[in-house]
Design a protein around this motif. Structure first.
Motif, PDB file in Angstrom:
ATOM      1  N   HIS A 204       0.819  -0.884  -0.045  1.00 20.11           N
ATOM      2  CA  HIS A 204       0.223  -0.212  -0.275  1.00 20.11           C
ATOM      3  C   HIS A 204       0.458   1.373  -0.244  1.00 20.11           C
ATOM      4  CE1 HIS A 204      -4.032  -2.425   1.413  1.00 20.11           C
ATOM      5  NE2 HIS A 204      -2.687  -3.212   1.032  1.00 20.11           N
ATOM      6  N   ILE A 205       1.298   1.721  -0.747  1.00 25.96           N
ATOM      7  CA  ILE A 205       1.491   3.373  -1.164  1.00 25.96           C
ATOM      8  C   ILE A 205       0.868   4.511  -0.909  1.00 25.96           C
ATOM      9  CG2 ILE A 205       3.444   4.773  -2.792  1.00 25.96           C
ATOM     10  CD1 ILE A 205       4.576   1.888  -3.845  1.00 25.96           C
ATOM     11  N   LYS A 206       1.391   5.068  -0.387  1.00 23.20           N
ATOM     12  CA  LYS A 206       0.286   6.666  -0.271  1.00 23.20           C
ATOM     13  C   LYS A 206       0.947   7.499  -1.689  1.00 23.20           C
ATOM     14  CE  LYS A 206       0.208   7.624   4.688  1.00 23.20           C
ATOM     15  NZ  LYS A 206       0.207   8.525   6.138  1.00 23.20           N
ATOM     16  N   LEU A 207      -0.256   7.854  -2.668  1.00 22.44           N
ATOM     17  CA  LEU A 207      -0.852   8.458  -3.211  1.00 22.44           C
ATOM     18  C   LEU A 207       0.131   9.561  -3.508  1.00 22.44           C
ATOM     19  CD1 LEU A 207      -4.299   7.342  -4.601  1.00 22.44           C
ATOM     20  CD2 LEU A 207      -1.691   7.223  -6.102  1.00 22.44           C
ATOM     21  N   VAL A 208       0.337  10.470  -2.087  1.00 15.91           N
ATOM     22  CA  VAL A 208       0.654  11.697  -2.003  1.00 15.91           C
ATOM     23  C   VAL A 208       2.545  11.387  -2.872  1.00 15.91           C
ATOM     24  CG1 VAL A 208       1.359  13.897  -0.599  1.00 15.91           C
ATOM     25  CG2 VAL A 208      -0.556  12.405  -0.442  1.00 15.91           C
ATOM     26  N   SER A 209       3.089  10.387  -1.899  1.00 15.65           N
ATOM     27  CA  SER A 209       4.703  10.309  -1.659  1.00 15.65           C
ATOM     28  C   SER A 209       4.745   9.866  -3.454  1.00 15.65           C
ATOM     29  CB  SER A 209       4.742   9.442  -0.944  1.00 15.65           C
ATOM     30  OG  SER A 209       4.062   8.283  -1.420  1.00 15.65           O
ATOM     31  N   TYR A 217       9.310  14.229 -11.830  1.00 13.54           N
ATOM     32  CA  TYR A 217      10.372  13.598 -13.298  1.00 13.54           C
ATOM     33  C   TYR A 217       9.317  14.425 -14.353  1.00 13.54           C
ATOM     34  CZ  TYR A 217      13.789  11.831 -10.512  1.00 13.54           C
ATOM     35  OH  TYR A 217      15.108  11.147  -9.170  1.00 13.54           O
ATOM     36  N   GLN A 218       8.184  14.663 -13.834  1.00 10.81           N
ATOM     37  CA  GLN A 218       6.718  15.006 -15.003  1.00 10.81           C
ATOM     38  C   GLN A 218       6.995  13.922 -15.844  1.00 10.81           C
ATOM     39  OE1 GLN A 218       8.754  18.383 -17.074  1.00 10.81           O
ATOM     40  NE2 GLN A 218       7.730  19.795 -15.845  1.00 10.81           N
ATOM     41  N   VAL A 219       6.032  12.637 -15.508  1.00  2.27           N
ATOM     42  CA  VAL A 219       6.156  11.669 -15.565  1.00  2.27           C
ATOM     43  C   VAL A 219       4.664  10.601 -15.220  1.00  2.27           C
ATOM     44  CG1 VAL A 219       8.250  10.627 -16.991  1.00  2.27           C
ATOM     45  CG2 VAL A 219       7.391  10.360 -14.444  1.00  2.27           C
ATOM     46  N   THR A 220       3.638  10.434 -15.621  1.00  2.00           N
ATOM     47  CA  THR A 220       3.282   9.761 -14.948  1.00  2.00           C
ATOM     48  C   THR A 220       3.304   8.618 -13.981  1.00  2.00           C
ATOM     49  OG1 THR A 220       2.994   7.240 -16.250  1.00  2.00           O
ATOM     50  CG2 THR A 220       1.597   9.451 -17.498  1.00  2.00           C
ATOM     51  N   VAL A 221       2.764   8.558 -12.895  1.00  2.00           N
ATOM     52  CA  VAL A 221       2.249   7.304 -11.610  1.00  2.00           C
ATOM     53  C   VAL A 221       2.800   6.245 -12.026  1.00  2.00           C
ATOM     54  CG1 VAL A 221       1.436   5.846  -9.679  1.00  2.00           C
ATOM     55  CG2 VAL A 221       1.036   8.763 -10.016  1.00  2.00           C
ATOM     56  N   ASN A 222       1.857   5.471 -13.459  1.00  2.00           N
ATOM     57  CA  ASN A 222       3.037   4.607 -13.849  1.00  2.00           C
ATOM     58  C   ASN A 222       3.992   4.313 -14.372  1.00  2.00           C
ATOM     59  OD1 ASN A 222       0.806   2.298 -13.930  1.00  2.00           O
ATOM     60  ND2 ASN A 222       0.433   2.545 -16.569  1.00  2.00           N
ATOM     61  N   ILE A 381      -4.262  -0.729  -8.467  1.00  3.08           N
ATOM     62  CA  ILE A 381      -5.591  -0.129  -7.787  1.00  3.08           C
ATOM     63  C   ILE A 381      -5.529   1.048  -7.137  1.00  3.08           C
ATOM     64  CG2 ILE A 381      -6.558  -2.063  -6.654  1.00  3.08           C
ATOM     65  CD1 ILE A 381      -9.562  -1.359  -8.433  1.00  3.08           C
ATOM     66  N   SER A 382      -6.254   1.570  -7.514  1.00  2.00           N
ATOM     67  CA  SER A 382      -5.887   3.351  -6.439  1.00  2.00           C
ATOM     68  C   SER A 382      -7.849   3.094  -5.546  1.00  2.00           C
ATOM     69  CB  SER A 382      -5.948   4.139  -7.144  1.00  2.00           C
ATOM     70  OG  SER A 382      -4.590   3.539  -7.290  1.00  2.00           O
ATOM     71  N   SER A 383      -7.576   3.638  -4.939  1.00  2.00           N
ATOM     72  CA  SER A 383      -8.540   4.132  -3.864  1.00  2.00           C
ATOM     73  C   SER A 383      -8.323   4.632  -2.762  1.00  2.00           C
ATOM     74  CB  SER A 383      -9.776   3.365  -3.573  1.00  2.00           C
ATOM     75  OG  SER A 383      -8.681   1.912  -2.586  1.00  2.00           O
ATOM     76  N   LYS A 384      -9.607   5.812  -2.702  1.00  2.00           N
ATOM     77  CA  LYS A 384      -8.370   7.327  -1.628  1.00  2.00           C
ATOM     78  C   LYS A 384      -7.829   7.913  -1.331  1.00  2.00           C
ATOM     79  CE  LYS A 384     -11.811   4.280   1.709  1.00  2.00           C
ATOM     80  NZ  LYS A 384     -12.364   3.550   3.332  1.00  2.00           N
ATOM     81  N   GLU A 385      -6.504   7.564   0.031  1.00  2.00           N
ATOM     82  CA  GLU A 385      -4.992   7.605  -0.344  1.00  2.00           C
ATOM     83  C   GLU A 385      -4.181   6.655  -0.515  1.00  2.00           C
ATOM     84  OE1 GLU A 385      -5.058   9.034   3.858  1.00  2.00           O
ATOM     85  OE2 GLU A 385      -6.336  10.615   3.295  1.00  2.00           O
ATOM     86  N   MET A 413       8.886   7.293  -0.367  1.00  2.00           N
ATOM     87  CA  MET A 413       7.698   6.763  -0.594  1.00  2.00           C
ATOM     88  C   MET A 413       6.755   5.554   0.836  1.00  2.00           C
ATOM     89  SD  MET A 413       6.075   5.858  -4.499  1.00  2.00           S
ATOM     90  CE  MET A 413       8.064   5.340  -5.164  1.00  2.00           C
ATOM     91  N   ASP A 414       6.009   6.145   1.106  1.00  3.32           N
ATOM     92  CA  ASP A 414       5.392   5.470   2.577  1.00  3.32           C
ATOM     93  C   ASP A 414       4.480   4.088   2.359  1.00  3.32           C
ATOM     94  OD1 ASP A 414       6.491   7.985   4.160  1.00  3.32           O
ATOM     95  OD2 ASP A 414       4.672   8.976   3.938  1.00  3.32           O
ATOM     96  N   ILE A 415       4.981   3.161   2.274  1.00 10.91           N
ATOM     97  CA  ILE A 415       4.291   1.954   2.192  1.00 10.91           C
ATOM     98  C   ILE A 415       4.613   0.761   3.399  1.00 10.91           C
ATOM     99  CG2 ILE A 415       6.071   1.030   1.596  1.00 10.91           C
ATOM    100  CD1 ILE A 415       5.325  -0.393  -0.687  1.00 10.91           C
ATOM    101  N   PHE A 416       2.901   0.724   3.328  1.00 12.51           N
ATOM    102  CA  PHE A 416       2.422  -0.670   4.708  1.00 12.51           C
ATOM    103  C   PHE A 416       3.061  -2.380   3.232  1.00 12.51           C
ATOM    104  CE2 PHE A 416      -0.715  -3.029   5.726  1.00 12.51           C
ATOM    105  CZ  PHE A 416      -0.486  -4.113   7.098  1.00 12.51           C
TER     106      PHE A 416
END
Length: 422
Positions: A204-209, A217-222, A381-385, A413-416
């Protein structure tokens, strides 16, 4: 009787052609290549089996184009409406297990639960990830008995067209992609789990980080995720044999070619990077971004659609008995597709729910199936934060997954992390 209007009353005698992509999956499915993908939701409370059974039945009544079974003819397979209800089951096996021919003649979908988790498993012959996300939203609506209707979603329309045929260019000549089909692909190896079992690890990676890095780097999350995956592959000892890392990325073609079909309508792009091709993280991001932008041009995607359509219209393909045709398809898949990828990365995007449902859900998980040559697959897949990245594997090890999470952490990046054990 052929049907394309799913709103009318069904009988088990009605039939539907397989879409262009779907025709490959029954031929190539096996216990080691199940063609079964999973979408799960983890609730904030334990699952009630009786409520889930009722919700499943109501969701299928609202989305009847997913309530199908697979049948065989002399020259081709086809769908029939299934008169039997799907029985919800408590999960007893590992994810994405094979559905044999007998099971497929009843349904192409499983609805499973365990603890707080509801899992929908679908044979890829039936549909792609978008239809599955809409089905799960509908099921949650009935499970929690909310007033929300998924009919507000523009993709909810029960359209069973083959959108590949709709957009194919009639005068197209098959081009193929032979430049990508060679024997320099890197493959992970390891001791296979017994009885075709699998294990799964979720991060679980925090989307903000994550978005901070993509913005920097001006690229997509993917692109960031794929870059980290490639860095993790480059740490593997066997990769130093000058093999190329080839990441297969399914793409929702509805984004480029308007369609409301509930059937398969996806293409596959490929990111290819050699061990010595890039020297830094920023160079790697640029290389991936460039490849994706080139392949996601509409004309490039149309070439893929046209190639698939041209193969299906081939005289030999249409007039060869099914038993022989599927043997040829299986050989082609093994040597020209399966052998030419290191990993599949399937990103289902952001799972949005209305507030009354979102408060009842912890998170979602997407899990594509592993294969022999690509024993690890990755779903996002992403949802919430949070963005949830899931690795499913059918071999012991490898260190690649640990390396991926280590790199994610090193980038700030913050990850669980959690998963199942065999």
């Amino acid at each position: 009787m052929y049907f394309n209007n799913v709103e009318k009353k069904r009988t088990s005698q009605e039939w539907l052609k397989l879409d262009t992509a779907a025709q490959l999956f029954p031929a190539t499915s096996s216990p080691t290549n199940s063609s079964v993908f999973r979408l799960s939701v983890v609730l904030n409370q334990p699952v009630d089996e009786i409520v889930l059974q009722n919700a499943t039945q109501k969701a299928l009544e609202e989305m009847p184009s997913l309530n199908l079974r697979l049948r065989k003819g002399f020259f081709k397979r086809y769908f029939e409406y299934s008169p039997l209800p799907i029985q919800v089951e408590k999960e007893k096996d590992t994810p994405c297990q094979y559905m044999n021919d007998n099971q497929l003649t009843t349904h192409l979908m499983r609805v499973l639960y365990y603890g707080n988790r509801i899992s929908i498993e679908v044979h890829h012959t039936l549909s792609d990830g978008l239809s599955l996300t809409n089905f799960l939203k509908t099921l949650l609506t009935y499970y929690f008995d909310t007033a929300y209707s998924n009919k507000n979603n523009s993709y909810f329309v029960q359209d069973t067209e083959d959108s590949y045929i709709k957009y194919a260019t009639s005068d197209h000549q098959y081009k193929g992609y032979s430049n990508q089909f060679n024997h320099d692909t890197y493959h992970l190896t390891g001791k296979r789990y017994p009885f075709n079992q699998t294990s799964v690890v979720h991060g679980h990676i925090k989307l903000v980080s994550l978005k901070q890095i993509s913005k920097k780097y001006q690229v997509t999350v993917n692109t960031v995720i794929i870059a980290v995956l490639i860095l993790a592959f480059q740490k593997q000892e066997r990769h130093k044999q000058n093999k190329k890392i080839k990441i297969a990325i399914p793409v929702n073609l509805r984004t480029f070619f308007p369609s409301t079909t509930t059937r398969n309508f996806f293409g596959v792009t490929n990111v290819i990077v050699g061990h010595a091709d890039v020297q830094s993280f920023s160079d790697l991001l640029i290389a991936i971004d460039t490849q994706l932008k080139e392949q996601l041009q509409k004309h490039s995607l149309l070439d893929r659609i046209n190639d698939n359509d041209a193969l299906q219209k081939n005289y030999f393909a249409k007039n060869t008995p099914l038993i022989l045709k599927e043997k040829i398809l299986k050989l082609g898949f093994r040597y020209f597709s399966e052998s030419n990828k290191t990993l599949t990365v399937s990103n289902l995007g952001i799972m949005k729910l209305p507030q009354e449902l979102e408060n009842k859900v912890s998170h979602f998980e997407a899990i594509p199936y592993p294969t022999i040559k690509a024993p690890v697959s990755c779903g996002i897949i992403s949802s919430k934060e949070h963005l949830v990245i899931s690795f499913i594997k059918n071999i012991e090890g490898p260190s690649f997954i640990n390396d991926f999470f280590s790199i994610v952490t090193s980038l700030g990046m913050d990850i669980f992390i959690h998963g199942n054990n065999i």
